[in-house]
Motif scaffolding. Sequence first.
Motif, PDB file in Angstrom:
ATOM      1  N   TYR A 154       0.849  -1.190   0.000  1.00  0.00           N
ATOM      2  CA  TYR A 154       0.000   0.000   0.000  1.00  0.00           C
ATOM      3  C   TYR A 154       0.891   1.249   0.000  1.00  0.00           C
ATOM      4  CZ  TYR A 154      -3.969  -3.040   0.896  1.00  0.00           C
ATOM      5  OH  TYR A 154      -4.928  -4.006   0.766  1.00  0.00           O
ATOM      6  N   PRO A 155       0.365   2.389  -0.457  1.00  0.00           N
ATOM      7  CA  PRO A 155       1.183   3.609  -0.499  1.00  0.00           C
ATOM      8  C   PRO A 155       1.897   3.911   0.816  1.00  0.00           C
ATOM      9  CG  PRO A 155      -0.834   3.974  -1.720  1.00  0.00           C
ATOM     10  CD  PRO A 155      -0.952   2.606  -1.093  1.00  0.00           C
ATOM     11  N   SER A 156       1.219   3.677   1.950  1.00  0.00           N
ATOM     12  CA  SER A 156       1.835   3.973   3.249  1.00  0.00           C
ATOM     13  C   SER A 156       3.063   3.108   3.523  1.00  0.00           C
ATOM     14  CB  SER A 156       0.813   3.776   4.377  1.00  0.00           C
ATOM     15  OG  SER A 156       0.375   2.424   4.412  1.00  0.00           O
ATOM     16  N   GLN A 157       3.211   2.009   2.771  1.00  0.00           N
ATOM     17  CA  GLN A 157       4.353   1.101   2.943  1.00  0.00           C
ATOM     18  C   GLN A 157       5.476   1.401   1.951  1.00  0.00           C
ATOM     19  OE1 GLN A 157       1.784  -2.350   2.309  1.00  0.00           O
ATOM     20  NE2 GLN A 157       2.128  -2.994   4.424  1.00  0.00           N
ATOM     21  N   LEU A 158       5.292   2.468   1.166  1.00  0.00           N
ATOM     22  CA  LEU A 158       6.276   2.817   0.140  1.00  0.00           C
ATOM     23  C   LEU A 158       6.927   4.159   0.468  1.00  0.00           C
ATOM     24  CD1 LEU A 158       4.127   1.955  -3.027  1.00  0.00           C
ATOM     25  CD2 LEU A 158       5.930   0.543  -2.029  1.00  0.00           C
ATOM     26  N   SER A 159       8.177   4.326   0.051  1.00  0.00           N
ATOM     27  CA  SER A 159       8.831   5.626   0.181  1.00  0.00           C
ATOM     28  C   SER A 159       8.211   6.609  -0.806  1.00  0.00           C
ATOM     29  CB  SER A 159      10.329   5.489  -0.110  1.00  0.00           C
ATOM     30  OG  SER A 159      10.541   5.261  -1.501  1.00  0.00           O
ATOM     31  N   GLY A 160       8.526   7.886  -0.626  1.00  0.00           N
ATOM     32  CA  GLY A 160       8.011   8.893  -1.558  1.00  0.00           C
ATOM     33  C   GLY A 160       8.431   8.617  -2.988  1.00  0.00           C
ATOM     34  N   GLY A 161       9.689   8.226  -3.175  1.00  0.00           N
ATOM     35  CA  GLY A 161      10.167   7.935  -4.523  1.00  0.00           C
ATOM     36  C   GLY A 161       9.458   6.752  -5.147  1.00  0.00           C
ATOM     37  N   GLN A 162       9.186   5.735  -4.312  1.00  0.00           N
ATOM     38  CA  GLN A 162       8.452   4.573  -4.825  1.00  0.00           C
ATOM     39  C   GLN A 162       7.020   4.941  -5.169  1.00  0.00           C
ATOM     40  OE1 GLN A 162       9.206   2.076  -1.430  1.00  0.00           O
ATOM     41  NE2 GLN A 162      10.909   1.007  -2.429  1.00  0.00           N
ATOM     42  N   GLN A 163       6.398   5.766  -4.327  1.00  0.00           N
ATOM     43  CA  GLN A 163       5.029   6.207  -4.619  1.00  0.00           C
ATOM     44  C   GLN A 163       4.982   6.986  -5.936  1.00  0.00           C
ATOM     45  OE1 GLN A 163       2.474   7.752  -1.374  1.00  0.00           O
ATOM     46  NE2 GLN A 163       4.234   7.383  -0.047  1.00  0.00           N
ATOM     47  N   GLN A 164       5.992   7.828  -6.156  1.00  0.00           N
ATOM     48  CA  GLN A 164       5.994   8.617  -7.381  1.00  0.00           C
ATOM     49  C   GLN A 164       6.186   7.718  -8.592  1.00  0.00           C
ATOM     50  OE1 GLN A 164       4.589  11.007  -8.545  1.00  0.00           O
ATOM     51  NE2 GLN A 164       5.788  12.848  -8.089  1.00  0.00           N
ATOM     52  N   ARG A 165       6.980   6.674  -8.471  1.00  0.00           N
ATOM     53  CA  ARG A 165       7.149   5.740  -9.589  1.00  0.00           C
ATOM     54  C   ARG A 165       5.871   4.953  -9.854  1.00  0.00           C
ATOM     55  NH1 ARG A 165      12.045   2.226  -8.346  1.00  0.00           N
ATOM     56  NH2 ARG A 165      12.096   3.143  -6.254  1.00  0.00           N
ATOM     57  N   VAL A 166       5.134   4.621  -8.797  1.00  0.00           N
ATOM     58  CA  VAL A 166       3.807   4.000  -8.998  1.00  0.00           C
ATOM     59  C   VAL A 166       2.884   4.979  -9.723  1.00  0.00           C
ATOM     60  CG1 VAL A 166       1.738   3.079  -7.867  1.00  0.00           C
ATOM     61  CG2 VAL A 166       4.007   2.452  -7.006  1.00  0.00           C
ATOM     62  N   ALA A 167       2.959   6.256  -9.344  1.00  0.00           N
ATOM     63  CA  ALA A 167       2.120   7.273  -9.988  1.00  0.00           C
ATOM     64  C   ALA A 167       2.443   7.381 -11.484  1.00  0.00           C
ATOM     65  CB  ALA A 167       2.304   8.626  -9.303  1.00  0.00           C
ATOM     66  N   ILE A 168       3.721   7.260 -11.824  1.00  0.00           N
ATOM     67  CA  ILE A 168       4.107   7.290 -13.243  1.00  0.00           C
ATOM     68  C   ILE A 168       3.556   6.054 -13.953  1.00  0.00           C
ATOM     69  CG2 ILE A 168       6.052   7.191 -14.861  1.00  0.00           C
ATOM     70  CD1 ILE A 168       7.672   8.831 -12.796  1.00  0.00           C
ATOM     71  N   ALA A 169       3.692   4.887 -13.323  1.00  0.00           N
ATOM     72  CA  ALA A 169       3.150   3.656 -13.920  1.00  0.00           C
ATOM     73  C   ALA A 169       1.638   3.775 -14.103  1.00  0.00           C
ATOM     74  CB  ALA A 169       3.488   2.458 -13.027  1.00  0.00           C
ATOM     75  N   ARG A 170       0.974   4.374 -13.120  1.00  0.00           N
ATOM     76  CA  ARG A 170      -0.488   4.540 -13.207  1.00  0.00           C
ATOM     77  C   ARG A 170      -0.863   5.429 -14.402  1.00  0.00           C
ATOM     78  NH1 ARG A 170      -3.664   7.453  -8.348  1.00  0.00           N
ATOM     79  NH2 ARG A 170      -2.325   9.164  -9.070  1.00  0.00           N
ATOM     80  N   ALA A 171      -0.111   6.510 -14.593  1.00  0.00           N
ATOM     81  CA  ALA A 171      -0.395   7.383 -15.746  1.00  0.00           C
ATOM     82  C   ALA A 171      -0.134   6.649 -17.062  1.00  0.00           C
ATOM     83  CB  ALA A 171       0.464   8.641 -15.659  1.00  0.00           C
ATOM     84  N   LEU A 172       0.932   5.867 -17.109  1.00  0.00           N
ATOM     85  CA  LEU A 172       1.270   5.140 -18.338  1.00  0.00           C
ATOM     86  C   LEU A 172       0.271   4.033 -18.654  1.00  0.00           C
ATOM     87  CD1 LEU A 172       5.135   4.796 -17.882  1.00  0.00           C
ATOM     88  CD2 LEU A 172       3.957   6.254 -19.533  1.00  0.00           C
ATOM     89  N   ALA A 173      -0.418   3.543 -17.641  1.00  0.00           N
ATOM     90  CA  ALA A 173      -1.370   2.449 -17.850  1.00  0.00           C
ATOM     91  C   ALA A 173      -2.499   2.837 -18.797  1.00  0.00           C
ATOM     92  CB  ALA A 173      -1.947   1.995 -16.509  1.00  0.00           C
ATOM     93  N   MET A 174      -2.750   4.135 -18.914  1.00  0.00           N
ATOM     94  CA  MET A 174      -3.803   4.603 -19.820  1.00  0.00           C
ATOM     95  C   MET A 174      -3.288   4.771 -21.245  1.00  0.00           C
ATOM     96  SD  MET A 174      -6.683   4.868 -18.246  1.00  0.00           S
ATOM     97  CE  MET A 174      -7.700   6.137 -18.999  1.00  0.00           C
ATOM     98  N   GLN A 175      -2.032   4.405 -21.473  1.00  0.00           N
ATOM     99  CA  GLN A 175      -1.401   4.503 -22.799  1.00  0.00           C
ATOM    100  C   GLN A 175      -1.560   5.905 -23.402  1.00  0.00           C
ATOM    101  OE1 GLN A 175      -3.567   0.779 -24.137  1.00  0.00           O
ATOM    102  NE2 GLN A 175      -1.515   0.251 -24.838  1.00  0.00           N
ATOM    103  N   PRO A 176      -1.104   6.916 -22.663  1.00  0.00           N
ATOM    104  CA  PRO A 176      -1.286   8.302 -23.126  1.00  0.00           C
ATOM    105  C   PRO A 176      -0.380   8.634 -24.298  1.00  0.00           C
ATOM    106  CG  PRO A 176       0.129   8.258 -21.207  1.00  0.00           C
ATOM    107  CD  PRO A 176      -0.339   6.853 -21.407  1.00  0.00           C
ATOM    108  N   LYS A 177      -0.790   9.642 -25.068  1.00  0.00           N
ATOM    109  CA  LYS A 177       0.064  10.123 -26.160  1.00  0.00           C
ATOM    110  C   LYS A 177       0.947  11.275 -25.693  1.00  0.00           C
ATOM    111  CE  LYS A 177      -3.892  12.730 -28.028  1.00  0.00           C
ATOM    112  NZ  LYS A 177      -4.816  12.781 -29.176  1.00  0.00           N
ATOM    113  N   LEU A 178       0.713  11.726 -24.460  1.00  0.00           N
ATOM    114  CA  LEU A 178       1.414  12.876 -23.907  1.00  0.00           C
ATOM    115  C   LEU A 178       1.481  12.710 -22.398  1.00  0.00           C
ATOM    116  CD1 LEU A 178       2.389  15.905 -23.931  1.00  0.00           C
ATOM    117  CD2 LEU A 178      -0.033  16.539 -23.984  1.00  0.00           C
TER     118      LEU A 178
END
Length: 250
Positions: free
Chosen positions: A143-167
Motif C-alpha cells: 500500500y502507499p503507506s508502505q512505500l517511500s516517496g520515490g516509490q510512490q511517485q514511480r507507482v504514480a508514473i506507472a499509473r499514468a502510463l497504464a492509460m497509454q497516453p500520447k502525452l
Amino acid sequence: MIEAVDIHKRFGHVEVLRGIDLEVAAGEVFCLIGPSGSGKSTFLRCINHLETIDAGNLRVDGDLVGFEQHGNVLHALPEKKIARKRAEIGMVFQRFNLFPHMTALQNVMEAPIRVRKESRTIALERALALLDRVGLADRRDNYPSQLSGGQQQRVAIARALAMQPKLMLFDEPTSALDPELVGDVLQVMRSLAEDGMTMVVVTHEMAFARDVGDALVFVDGGRVVESGHPRDVLTNPQHPRTQSFLSRLG
C-alpha cells in the motif's frame, strides 16, 4: 503535439498566464522552468483542462482543448468528451495522489478498468509490466503507506502510463522527495524520453533539463521570457531575468 497561442488565465483579479505562446513537437521532452508562482503549473493544468483558459488558442494533437469549433463559434465540450480527451494525457503531480486503500498494483489497474473498460486480464498484464518497468515489481502488493516517496511517485508514473497516453505532463515530480530518492524517478523519466514519449516537464532539476530536454522555456510573471535548447539557455541565458533566476540556483 501542443500548440499554445496567446494563452491567458486569471483567478479573480490575479492574471496568472499573460499571453503564453509555445509549441511542443511530438516525441519532444519540453521543460518549463521559472520561479514559484510564475504560472508553470497552471499552464500544465490548462493542457489537460483541469483549468479552463480565459483567452487564446490551445490545441493538443490538433484538437482544441475543452472546446469544439463550428464555423467561427467555439462551443464548450460536454464533461464526458473532456474526460475522454483527458484520458489521453497522463499527468504526474508533485504529491503522488495514489489511492491509499489500494495496493500499488490496484492503483495502476484502476483507471484502465474503470475508464477504458478494459478486461481485468489485460489491465493486470499491463500493470505488472509497468511496475516492472519502474523497478517496483516486488512491491506490487504494498500500500502507499508502505512505500517511500520515490516509490510512490514511480507507482504514480506507472499509473499514468497504464492509460497509454500520447502525452505525459510532469508537475515538479521530484520536488516533494528526499534528495536521495530523486534519482530513481528521474531515471524512469529518462527511459520514457528514450522511448520517444512526448513529455512536458515543470522542473527544478536543471541537470535533467540540460541532459534530457529537447527544448526549454523560462516562464516568469505568466509570460515566456526566454526559450531555446536547454544547454543554450542554462549555460548562456540572454535575458537578465533568466540570468538572475539561474544565478540563484547555482
